[in-house]
Design a protein around this motif. Structure first.
Motif, PDB file in Angstrom:
ATOM      1  N   VAL A 111       5.813   1.167  -5.186  1.00 57.71           N
ATOM      2  CA  VAL A 111       5.215  -0.227  -5.218  1.00 57.71           C
ATOM      3  C   VAL A 111       5.818  -1.206  -5.971  1.00 57.71           C
ATOM      4  CG1 VAL A 111       3.112  -1.631  -5.504  1.00 57.71           C
ATOM      5  CG2 VAL A 111       2.919   0.849  -4.731  1.00 57.71           C
ATOM      6  N   LEU A 151       6.030   2.988   2.378  1.00 62.68           N
ATOM      7  CA  LEU A 151       5.059   2.157   1.865  1.00 62.68           C
ATOM      8  C   LEU A 151       4.516   1.096   2.815  1.00 62.68           C
ATOM      9  CD1 LEU A 151       4.767   0.438  -1.464  1.00 62.68           C
ATOM     10  CD2 LEU A 151       5.112  -1.145   0.409  1.00 62.68           C
ATOM     11  N   ASP A 209       0.838  -1.256   0.099  1.00 68.65           N
ATOM     12  CA  ASP A 209      -0.129  -0.071  -0.041  1.00 68.65           C
ATOM     13  C   ASP A 209       0.993   1.377  -0.048  1.00 68.65           C
ATOM     14  OD1 ASP A 209      -2.046   1.907   0.152  1.00 68.65           O
ATOM     15  OD2 ASP A 209      -2.666   1.065   2.245  1.00 68.65           O
ATOM     16  N   PRO A 210       1.064   1.824  -1.006  1.00 72.68           N
ATOM     17  CA  PRO A 210       1.856   3.112  -1.233  1.00 72.68           C
ATOM     18  C   PRO A 210       1.537   4.423  -0.249  1.00 72.68           C
ATOM     19  CG  PRO A 210       0.468   3.156  -3.170  1.00 72.68           C
ATOM     20  CD  PRO A 210       0.086   1.829  -2.444  1.00 72.68           C
ATOM     21  N   GLY A 247      -2.355  -0.235  -5.160  1.00 74.18           N
ATOM     22  CA  GLY A 247      -1.250  -1.026  -4.935  1.00 74.18           C
ATOM     23  C   GLY A 247      -1.141  -2.283  -5.707  1.00 74.18           C
TER      24      GLY A 247
END
Length: 307
Positions: A150, A225, A140-141, A177
């Motif tokens: 990612v 991230l 999940d960025p 992502g």
């Protein structure tokens, strides 16, 4: 505007109600998609998505008034659903829940007619609900447009999993992502799988503290991230491969090959219902589902790396 349309799905003929109803309003490119478009997509992609759904309890994400309207996350199967649709009763803290199981094209088409935009699947199968055969890392960025982060995280995670001799495969989420999916042999329970996933994520985050984090609270992540392992729990779900997401443009969660990860034009919403079937035909996860591994030797190898 047609009120109904009949479509063939396997051995059944199904009625699609209000096929011209817009579920995805026009996006920035001026493209809108109707319920009929959603039905047509799921009917076409059925040979590729149904193997990923078969035998698994589902949670249904429904948008009867389109993606801009109310969202319903449906677990229990309504009484009016046809008898031929498979169901499974699973335990919860205070009783049981009867989930739908999608084993065929007709069920998938019926769900699309119910404005089920996204089927979310369990990581275990009916009859073996406590023994997952999939492990999912959700990358999940920090921001939705930071896909380079990612890509970088996916390659770092793949390198570690390769060291642990665990095969893995990437999938765009159709949202922000990537998911990295690891096939398991189903011998460990959810607690063991989740503990292992946490150890892997912690080890990787410790090795790259400026890039990666396992902090669950957003305020603690900064610009790093998030390596999310929370889907690896009993009754948790993950978006199914080739499932449509309730986002503008009707993006699709699409399995990809590791070579495709190098494409500079790749992002989480690269494919939509307009072209995801073409990607499915390339069979990017060929052989993956038959390569489930035990986590016991991988855990020993990880302990060795951690010293």
């Amino acid at each position: 505007m047609a009120d109904t349309r009949t479509v063939r799905a396997g051995r059944r003929s199904l009625t699609v109600h209000r096929p011209d109803k817009v579920l995805f309003p026009a996006d920035g490119n001026g493209k809108e998609y109707t319920k009929g478009d959603l039905v047509a997509y799921y009917r076409a992609v059925a040979p590729f998505i149904v193997p990923h759904l078969r035998g698994r309890p589902l949670m249904l994400e429904r948008h009867p008034d389109g993606i801009d309207g109310p969202r319903f996350m449906q677990k229990n199967v309504p009484e009016h659903y046809p008898d031929w649709i498979e169901r499974v009763e699973v335990a919860k803290e205070d009783g049981t829940v009867t989930h739908l199981v999608c084993d065929d094209t007709a069920t998938l088409v019926y769900l699309a007619d119910q404005a089920c935009v996204t089927p979310h699947r369990w990581l275990s199968r009916a009859g073996k609900e406590h023994r997952p055969d999939r492990l999912v890392f959700d990358l999940d960025p920090p921001t939705g447009d930071d896909f380079p982060a990612v890509r970088q995280a996916a390659l770092l995670l793949r390198e570690l999993l390769d060291e642990l001799r665990l095969p893995s495969a990437p999938m765009t989420t159709g949202s922000r992502g990537l998911h990295l999916v690891v096939p398991l042999d189903g011998r460990q329970d959810f607690d063991a799988v989740r503990a292992f996933a946490k150890d892997v994520a912690d080890h990787l985050a410790d090795a790259h503290p400026g890039r990666l984090t396992t902090a669950a609270r957003k305020k603690d992540r900064g610009e790093r991230l998030y390596l999310d392992i929370q889907r690896n729990g009993y009754a948790q779900t993950a978006v199914a491969p080739y499932a449509v997401r309730a986002k503008p443009g009707a993006p699709v969660a699409v399995p990809i090959s590791w070579d495709q990860l190098d494409d500079p034009d790749l992002d989480a919403r690269r494919w939509t219902i307009a072209d995801a079937v073409d990607q499915a035909h390339t069979n990017p996860w060929a052989g993956l589902v038959s390569r489930g591994r035990s986590l016991t030797p991988a855990a020993r190898r990880l302990d060795g790396l951690r010293g």
